[in-house]
Design a protein around this motif. Structure first.
Motif, short mmCIF file in Angstrom:
data_model
loop_
_atom_site.label_atom_id
_atom_site.label_comp_id
_atom_site.label_asym_id
_atom_site.label_seq_id
_atom_site.Cartn_x
_atom_site.Cartn_y
_atom_site.Cartn_z
N LYS A 112 0.86 -1.19 0.00
CA LYS A 112 0.00 0.00 0.00
C LYS A 112 0.90 1.23 0.00
CE LYS A 112 -4.00 -2.15 1.22
NZ LYS A 112 -5.15 -2.21 0.37
N LEU A 113 0.50 2.24 -0.77
CA LEU A 113 1.16 3.55 -0.71
C LEU A 113 0.10 4.51 -0.19
CD1 LEU A 113 3.27 3.71 -4.01
CD2 LEU A 113 4.05 3.16 -1.71
N ASN A 114 0.42 5.19 0.90
CA ASN A 114 -0.55 6.07 1.57
C ASN A 114 -1.87 5.35 1.83
OD1 ASN A 114 1.39 8.02 1.55
ND2 ASN A 114 0.48 9.26 -0.06
N GLY A 115 -1.77 4.06 2.20
CA GLY A 115 -2.94 3.28 2.59
C GLY A 115 -3.78 2.74 1.45
N GLU A 116 -3.35 2.95 0.20
CA GLU A 116 -4.13 2.52 -0.95
C GLU A 116 -3.28 1.68 -1.90
OE1 GLU A 116 -6.77 6.64 -1.31
OE2 GLU A 116 -5.12 6.28 -2.70
N THR A 117 -3.95 1.04 -2.85
CA THR A 117 -3.24 0.32 -3.91
C THR A 117 -2.29 1.31 -4.59
OG1 THR A 117 -5.15 -1.09 -4.23
CG2 THR A 117 -3.55 -1.03 -6.02
N PRO A 118 -1.04 0.92 -4.80
CA PRO A 118 -0.07 1.87 -5.37
C PRO A 118 -0.48 2.39 -6.75
CG PRO A 118 1.05 -0.04 -4.47
CD PRO A 118 -0.42 -0.34 -4.43
N ARG A 119 -0.24 3.69 -6.94
CA ARG A 119 -0.40 4.31 -8.26
C ARG A 119 1.00 4.57 -8.81
NH1 ARG A 119 -3.96 8.25 -5.42
NH2 ARG A 119 -2.54 9.85 -6.14
N GLY A 139 3.72 18.22 -0.93
CA GLY A 139 4.56 18.54 0.22
C GLY A 139 4.49 17.45 1.28
N LYS A 140 3.51 16.55 1.16
CA LYS A 140 3.38 15.44 2.12
C LYS A 140 4.13 14.22 1.57
CE LYS A 140 -1.05 16.70 4.21
NZ LYS A 140 -1.45 17.90 3.48
N THR A 141 4.50 13.31 2.47
CA THR A 141 5.25 12.12 2.07
C THR A 141 4.34 11.06 1.43
OG1 THR A 141 4.96 11.11 4.24
CG2 THR A 141 6.97 12.39 3.89
N VAL A 142 4.95 10.22 0.61
CA VAL A 142 4.30 9.01 0.11
C VAL A 142 4.91 7.86 0.92
CG1 VAL A 142 3.95 7.49 -1.87
CG2 VAL A 142 3.96 9.97 -2.19
N THR A 143 4.06 7.20 1.69
CA THR A 143 4.52 6.19 2.64
C THR A 143 4.06 4.80 2.23
OG1 THR A 143 4.37 7.85 4.39
CG2 THR A 143 4.50 5.55 5.09
N ALA A 144 5.00 3.85 2.22
CA ALA A 144 4.69 2.46 1.86
C ALA A 144 4.43 1.64 3.12
CB ALA A 144 5.84 1.85 1.08
N THR A 145 3.42 0.78 3.03
CA THR A 145 3.15 -0.22 4.06
C THR A 145 3.15 -1.57 3.34
OG1 THR A 145 1.63 1.36 5.06
CG2 THR A 145 1.58 -0.87 5.93
N VAL A 146 3.99 -2.49 3.80
CA VAL A 146 4.13 -3.78 3.11
C VAL A 146 4.02 -4.89 4.15
CG1 VAL A 146 5.57 -5.16 1.56
CG2 VAL A 146 5.71 -2.65 1.48
N THR A 147 3.16 -5.87 3.85
CA THR A 147 2.98 -7.04 4.72
C THR A 147 2.92 -8.30 3.84
OG1 THR A 147 0.58 -6.74 4.62
CG2 THR A 147 1.71 -5.77 6.52
#
Length: 195
Positions: free
Chosen positions: A103-110, A117-125
């Motif tokens: 997930k990037l910013n909690g969603e399916t990656p685009r 100005g905000k970060t793009v954050t990855a969550t991987v499980t």
């Protein structure tokens, strides 16, 4: 006189191809061998043991012994229990992005994100809960020569990025380093023109 069953009385046929863990059962079929008549043997029951412990079906990585138990209904061969007919290994697999939920910013990656100005954050499980743990998420930014260079922060500025992860070893997976899980671009903001 009837005799006791022995390993050569049985024919073992794999019901699978490939010995790498793939979430499917890797079972065998055991039938009377061509050295005897089919009715010489009683009813055959297959028993699987993983590292010595009974399992219903071999799925997880590990060493398996296959045994047969035969009942006493055979014409020429008596009952017998736990006759070993085969041993094999199901091998661990190296985790790939297809084994992960990204997930990037909690969603399916685009592939593109506008600059905010905000970060793009990855969550991987791991897709299968508990299959393996993701131990590190790293971000790489493309430099002026087209190489992706490790950065020590979550991406916020315009540019092209890759996300890579490291994983710890699990029951069915090897540990892995630098598995690429996403590539995206943060687009420069369009200046608003006011009259």
């Amino acid at each position: 006189a009837r005799r006791a069953p022995k390993q050569s009385d049985f024919k073992v046929t794999n019901n699978f191809t490939g010995y790498e863990y793939d979430k499917t059962a890797k079972t065998v079929t055991v039938t009377p061998s061509s050295l005897i008549k089919a009715n010489d043997l009683g009813k055959i029951t297959v028993v699987y043991k993983r590292y010595g412990d009974d399992v219903d079906v071999p799925i997880d990585a590990g060493w398996y012994d296959v045994y047969v138990t035969v009942d006493d209904s055979g014409a020429n061969i008596t009952a017998g229990s736990l006759i070993r007919v085969l041993g094999y290994t199901i091998y661990k697999k190296t985790p790939a992005v297809s084994d992960m939920t990204v997930k990037l910013n909690g969603e399916t990656p685009r592939t593109e994100y506008p600059y905010t100005g905000k970060t793009v954050t990855a969550t991987v499980t791991s897709k299968d809960e508990g299959a393996f743990n993701v131990t590190a998420v790293s971000y790489y930014k493309k430099d002026s020569e087209g190489n992706y260079v490790l950065i020590n922060e979550e991406p916020a500025n315009a540019g092209s990025y890759k996300v890579k992860v490291n994983t710890a070893e699990g029951t069915n997976y090897f540990a892995a380093t630098d598995v690429e899980v996403a590539t995206f671009e943060i687009k420069k903001a369009d200046p608003k023109i006011k009259f």
